[in-house]
Design a protein around this motif. Structure first.
Motif, mmCIF file in Angstrom:
data_model
loop_
_atom_site.group_PDB
_atom_site.id
_atom_site.type_symbol
_atom_site.label_atom_id
_atom_site.label_comp_id
_atom_site.label_asym_id
_atom_site.label_seq_id
_atom_site.Cartn_x
_atom_site.Cartn_y
_atom_site.Cartn_z
ATOM 1 N N SER A 47 0.835 -1.198 0.000
ATOM 2 C CA SER A 47 0.000 0.000 0.000
ATOM 3 C C SER A 47 0.877 1.258 0.000
ATOM 4 C CB SER A 47 -0.880 -0.025 1.255
ATOM 5 O OG SER A 47 -1.732 1.071 1.229
ATOM 6 N N GLY A 48 0.539 2.203 -0.869
ATOM 7 C CA GLY A 48 1.258 3.475 -0.906
ATOM 8 C C GLY A 48 2.472 3.487 -1.817
ATOM 9 N N THR B 155 -1.460 5.681 -8.560
ATOM 10 C CA THR B 155 -0.958 6.891 -9.205
ATOM 11 C C THR B 155 -0.418 6.559 -10.591
ATOM 12 O OG1 THR B 155 -0.372 7.694 -7.012
ATOM 13 C CG2 THR B 155 0.556 8.888 -8.878
HETATM 14 N N1 LIG Z 1 -3.572 13.453 -4.392
HETATM 15 C C1 LIG Z 1 -2.507 13.164 -3.682
HETATM 16 N N2 LIG Z 1 -1.781 14.140 -3.053
HETATM 17 C C2 LIG Z 1 -0.664 13.851 -2.345
HETATM 18 N N3 LIG Z 1 -0.194 12.595 -2.178
HETATM 19 C C3 LIG Z 1 -0.866 11.585 -2.768
HETATM 20 C C4 LIG Z 1 -2.056 11.801 -3.543
HETATM 21 N N4 LIG Z 1 -2.505 10.592 -3.992
HETATM 22 C C5 LIG Z 1 -1.637 9.676 -3.524
HETATM 23 N N5 LIG Z 1 -0.665 10.265 -2.794
HETATM 24 C C6 LIG Z 1 0.485 9.604 -2.150
HETATM 25 O O1 LIG Z 1 1.231 8.983 -3.183
HETATM 26 C C7 LIG Z 1 1.741 7.730 -2.751
HETATM 27 C C8 LIG Z 1 1.241 6.646 -3.684
HETATM 28 O O2 LIG Z 1 -0.166 6.509 -3.499
HETATM 29 P P1 LIG Z 1 -1.018 5.450 -4.367
HETATM 30 O O3 LIG Z 1 -2.449 5.661 -4.043
HETATM 31 O O4 LIG Z 1 -0.615 5.547 -5.788
HETATM 32 O O5 LIG Z 1 -0.495 4.070 -3.760
HETATM 33 P P2 LIG Z 1 -1.047 2.593 -4.002
HETATM 34 O O6 LIG Z 1 0.131 1.743 -4.299
HETATM 35 O O7 LIG Z 1 -2.135 2.598 -5.006
HETATM 36 O O8 LIG Z 1 -1.601 2.203 -2.557
HETATM 37 P P3 LIG Z 1 -2.873 1.258 -2.170
HETATM 38 O O9 LIG Z 1 -2.372 -0.166 -2.323
HETATM 39 O O10 LIG Z 1 -3.129 1.609 -0.738
HETATM 40 O O11 LIG Z 1 -3.997 1.566 -3.082
HETATM 41 C C9 LIG Z 1 1.276 7.574 -1.307
HETATM 42 O O12 LIG Z 1 2.313 8.005 -0.471
HETATM 43 C C10 LIG Z 1 0.076 8.484 -1.210
HETATM 44 O O13 LIG Z 1 -0.073 8.967 0.111
#
Ligand SMILES: Nc1ncnc2c1ncn2[C@@H]1O[C@H](COP(=O)(O)OP(=O)(O)OP(=O)(O)O)[C@@H](O)[C@H]1O
Ligand code: SF4
Ligand SMILES: [Mg+2]
Length: 368
Positions: free
Chosen positions: A53-54, A59
């Motif tokens: 996660s994260g 993104t």
């Molecule tokens: N709109 C935003 N503004 C600032 N930071 C963001 C934003 N969206 C995501 N992040 C940050 O970017 C990083 C990547 O987030 P992302 O949602 O892409 O992760 P993920 O791998 O999809 O996680 P998950 O498995 O929880 O869905 C994280 O640190 C998150 O807090």
């Protein structure tokens, strides 16, 4: 001349600005959500993307379909550069490049009937009148929903059914590529298998390509041709699917593999539990050198000083690690001699197997 891949992503970056200030808004840093990601995908293929996660999976997916504006790098779809394309230029691409969202509950408008939701992309692309309803009913049937339920609202469906609605919506305009952002993670295990089987059938029937995002390596194993592992905004390993499970090179991948449950409970008990210890570091200030070094039992001084570059080993297996696992010294030497290797000139690294902590793959992040 060989045809261009369906999707090519080169050195993609997406940084989110962090803003503070009561009166004057100012940027005080950036979240390095996607940092120098490259990948490529052919027609009808599936690329699995896995990470905690994260780590930037959503993104990355949103940047590829241009729901987010990339900070740098390039995205090409069917050979056409779309990184900075405007609305009009993107319209025909949007039809062929669809997304299924992580949370089926949040991604469906609760005030719209399912017929309107699934029909919306059709209307947007010029389909009119009775043809829309005909096609919506057809699509609902195809994803295993009752076509008579076109007038229901999303809350009248189960989680698995809602994800089928999201899939029908993405399928409506006959895409070439579907970005599937954790399409099954919100569902019960029994329902997950049904939705994965549905996606498999749809791929065979329509020749679709998928980017299939998951946080669990067990989910993507049987659906992917190739799998990329992400850590803190970067791809750290990528290989043909089965090889990732039999010959993981990066210590992070080994840790993730340890988190996969084995069906036989006796084997599960007998095995040392392997997981990635600790929490991922702050993506605003990633660690120097290798981003995984704060959690890696094999880390040495060079890991803090020099960022490991993605290096290609035999069989199209790529990993970014100074002290790779499951590769012989000869394979490492051959990879370094390759003209594609980032280390082919000015090799500044120590010998790969020199007295490392956690020298055995089975000791990576072992718990008890
Ligand atoms: N709109 C935003 N503004 C600032 N930071 C963001 C934003 N969206 C995501 N992040 C940050 O970017 C990083 C990547 O987030 P992302 O949602 O892409 O992760 P993920 O791998 O999809 O996680 P998950 O498995 O929880 O869905 C994280 O640190 C998150 O807090
Ligand atoms: S051994 Fe070093 S380079 Fe490899 S993953 Fe661990 S910290 Fe990173
Ligand atoms: Mg996500």
């Amino acid at each position: 001349m060989t045809a261009a891949p369906l999707l090519e992503v080169e050195h993609l970056q997406l940084y989110f600005p962090i803003r503070r200030g009561v009166i004057v808004d100012r940027t005080i840093g950036h979240v390095h959500a996607v940092d120098d990601v490259s990948l490529s995908l052919g027609e009808g293929e599936t690329l699995g993307i896995v990470g905690e996660s994260g780590c930037g999976k959503t993104t990355l997916s949103r940047a590829i379909v241009r729901l987010l504006e990339p900070t740098g790098g390039a995205i090409r779809f069917r050979g056409r550069e779309i990184t900075r394309a405007g609305r009009r230029e993107l319209a025909p691409v949007r039809r062929e490049l669809q997304m299924v969202f992580q949370d089926p509950q949040a991604s469906l408008n609760p005030r719209k009937r399912v017929g309107q939701i699934v029909g919306a992309p059709l209307v947007l692309h010029g389909v009119k009148g009775a043809a829309v309803e005909r096609r919506v009913r057809e699509l609902l049937g195809r994803v295993g929903l009752n076509p008579e339920h076109v007038n229901r609202f999303p809350h009248e469906f189960s989680g698995g059914q809602r994800q089928r609605i999201g899939i029908a919506r993405a399928l409506a305009v006959e895409p070439k590529l579907m970005m599937l952002d954790e399409p099954v993670s919100a569902l019960d295990v029994s329902i997950q298998a049904q939705v994965i089987n549905l996606l498999d059938d749809l791929q065979d029937e329509f020749g679709l390509a998928y980017v299939f995002v998951a946080h669990d390596l067990s989910v993507v194993r049987h659906v992917s041709d190739r799998i990329a592992v992400m850590y803190l905004g970067k791809i750290v390993e990528s290989s043909p699917a089965e090889e990732l499970y039999t010959k993981p090179i990066h210590p992070y991948t080994v840790g993730l593999l340890g988190a996969i449950p084995i069906p036989d409970p006796r084997q599960n008990r007998a095995r040392r539990r392997l997981v990635v210890a600790g929490e991922p570091p702050n993506p605003i200030e990633p660690p120097s050198g290798c981003r995984f070094r704060t959690r890696c039992p094999r880390a040495t001084d060079v890991c803090a000083a020099v960022e490991p570059q993605l290096t290609e080993y035999a069989g199209g297996h790529v990993a970014a690690c100074h002290h790779p696992l499951n590769v012989t010294d000869a394979e490492i030497a051959a990879a370094r001699r390759s003209p594609l290797s980032p280390l082919s000139s000015g090799d500044q690294l120590p010998q790969p197997h020199a007295s490392l902590p956690g020298g055995d793959a089975a000791e990576v992040a072992a718990e008890g």
